[in-house]
Design an enzyme around this catalytic site. Structure first.
Site, PDB file in Angstrom:
ATOM      1  CB  CYS A 269       7.158  -3.293  15.666  1.00 26.96           C
ATOM      2  SG  CYS A 269       8.827  -2.911  15.076  1.00 26.96           S
TER       3      CYS A 269
ATOM      4  CB  CYS B 236       3.702  -2.247  13.494  1.00 31.07           C
ATOM      5  SG  CYS B 236       3.672  -1.819  11.746  1.00 31.07           S
TER       6      CYS B 236
ATOM      7  N   GLY C 138       7.098  -2.059   5.683  1.00 32.74           N
ATOM      8  CA  GLY C 138       8.465  -2.572   5.555  1.00 32.74           C
ATOM      9  C   GLY C 138       9.511  -1.728   6.240  1.00 32.74           C
ATOM     10  CD  GLU C 139      13.932  -0.607   8.890  1.00 32.95           C
ATOM     11  OE1 GLU C 139      13.018  -0.194   9.624  1.00 32.95           O
ATOM     12  OE2 GLU C 139      14.865   0.128   8.518  1.00 32.95           O
TER      13      GLU C 139
ATOM     14  CB  CYS D 199       1.415   6.178  11.382  1.00 39.13           C
ATOM     15  SG  CYS D 199       1.693   7.875  10.973  1.00 39.13           S
TER      16      CYS D 199
ATOM     17  CB  SER E  13      10.673   6.076   8.853  1.00 39.58           C
ATOM     18  OG  SER E  13      10.314   5.727  10.174  1.00 39.58           O
TER      19      SER E  13
ATOM     20  CG  HIS F 135       8.222   3.479  18.903  1.00 39.70           C
ATOM     21  ND1 HIS F 135       7.805   4.698  18.414  1.00 39.70           N
ATOM     22  CD2 HIS F 135       8.226   2.657  17.820  1.00 39.70           C
ATOM     23  CE1 HIS F 135       7.562   4.601  17.125  1.00 39.70           C
ATOM     24  NE2 HIS F 135       7.820   3.393  16.739  1.00 39.70           N
TER      25      HIS F 135
ATOM     26  CB  CYS G 160       3.018   7.390   3.356  1.00 34.36           C
ATOM     27  SG  CYS G 160       3.553   6.236   4.620  1.00 34.36           S
TER      28      CYS G 160
ATOM     29  CB  SER H 232      10.622   3.752  14.719  1.00 37.68           C
ATOM     30  OG  SER H 232      10.028   4.230  13.535  1.00 37.68           O
TER      31      SER H 232
ATOM     32  CD  GLU I 288      -2.838  -1.167   2.408  1.00 38.15           C
ATOM     33  OE1 GLU I 288      -4.046  -1.188   2.215  1.00 38.15           O
ATOM     34  OE2 GLU I 288      -2.341  -1.175   3.541  1.00 38.15           O
TER      35      GLU I 288
ATOM     36  CB  CYS J 143       7.445  -5.514   7.965  1.00 40.43           C
ATOM     37  SG  CYS J 143       8.896  -4.822   8.801  1.00 40.43           S
TER      38      CYS J 143
END
Ligand code: SAH
Length: 329
Positions: free
Chosen positions: A108, A111, A149-150, A320, A178, A203, A97, A201, A83, A104
């Protein structure tokens, strides 16, 4: 468009090398078909239309939120879902975005993407085709790799896509990557010549809590990640954007704000962005507005620069961390 396949198709057709550049220039300016590429011979346009799909991505669904945010759900040629989102702001800014992977591999806990099955890294062309999809409708000027994804686990393809984003209207300084804190990737960004923005990120300021929320912290502990970020800052002279998700009763207490403030030195190297949590089915609650404001004040009183992120596209699950391609899996 698969840009490698474009090269091969042009070579097979005996075309001169500058043709690839011509095709790309049209794409980058938002052309919607080969027909528009009027400086290409008509026979070549026909051949390309027959042999080379205009996009590597099939658009499966589009949704538009009440605030103007648009989400597109795509599938790759081998059926992988992904997406991308376009955010429209009142000042005219148009920000994308983008996804770097289908699914991914990191898990996390908060997420939505982390809970879906990992597919694979996206190619540079698949990343660019997300941007081109929106560019065909209107000019765009900012991009963040905050979709699925990373990005730094797919750093070669992400950087190859970034090389071409300026042609689409998105300069390197308006492109943000990010990361969970994937150190080899941060090092690549430090070495690379493009002045891309970096967002971390974070957190949780405490290693144990961070490992609970983000298992990748076991592999790349926060202390090491922050050192890598400081090396990036030394080279770039731009602040690292620290993303801090506000989770009710988990990481939003006063002492936790103090701990965060303690970590972020020198002050000029960081800017904190507090992120209101967007509900997924992961079982977390977002912090209240009052808790976010109090956390923000605690940081500000210690000289940390802080903003609170505007939530966009919530009503279409485009906010997000909500990108999970539920409909497609
Ligand atoms: N893997 C990268 C980029 C993708 S996620 C990274 O983690 O930075 C982009 C941002 O959205 C990250 O800061 C992520 O922690 C955050 N995020 C994930 N789930 C969220 C949710 N449900 N609500 C708000 N932000 C979320």
């Amino acid at each position: 468009m698969d840009l490698d396949q474009l090269q091969r198709t042009l070579a097979a057709a005996g075309e001169p090398p500058f043709r690839a550049r011509q095709v790309w220039d049209w794409m980058a300016r938002g052309a919607a078909s080969y027909d528009e590429m009027t400086n290409l011979p008509a026979a070549l346009r026909e051949r390309l239309a027959a042999e080379l799909p205009f996009s590597t991505l099939e658009l499966e669904r589009e949704a538009r939120a009440s605030d103007g945010t648009e989400k597109a759900l795509f599938r790759t040629a081998d059926g992988r879902p992904l997406e991308a989102v376009l955010m429209r702001y009142g000042d005219g800014r148009r920000s994308l975005c983008l996804s770097s992977q289908s699914g991914c591999p990191l898990t996390c806990t908060f997420c939505a993407t982390g809970r879906m099955k990992f597919g694979r890294n996206l190619t540079a062309s698949e990343i660019l085709d997300q941007a081109l999809h929106f560019r065909r409708a209107e000019p765009v000027d900012h991009a963040v790799f905050m979709g699925m994804g990373e990005p730094l686990m797919n750093v070669d393809n992400v950087l190859a896509a970034c090389e071409r984003l300026p042609a689409i209207g998105i300069t390197h300084r308006r492109t943000g990557i990010s990361t969970v804190g994937w150190i080899p990737g941060i090092e690549r960004l430090t070495e690379c010549d493009m002045p891309l923005r970096l967002a971390l990120s974070l957190h949780a300021a405490d290693e144990a809590l961070r490992s609970e929320l983000m298992p990748v912290n076991e592999r790349h502990p926060l202390a090491d990640v922050l050192e890598a970020c400081l090396r990036w800052h030394d080279r770039r002279r731009m602040p690292v954007f620290v993303e801090y998700l506000m989770l009710d009763g988990v990481n939003d207490r006063y002492e936790q704000a103090l701990k965060l403030a303690e970590l972020l030195h020198p002050r000029k190297a960081f800017k904190v962005n507090l992120i209101p949590y967007n509900p997924t089915d992961a079982g977390f609650q977002g912090s209240s507005r009052a808790a976010i404001d109090a956390f923000r004040r605690a940081l500000e009183e210690r000289g940390v620069r802080v903003t609170v992120r505007l939530t966009r596209g919530r009503d279409i699950d485009a906010a997000c961390g909500q990108l999970a391609a539920r409909a497609a899996t």
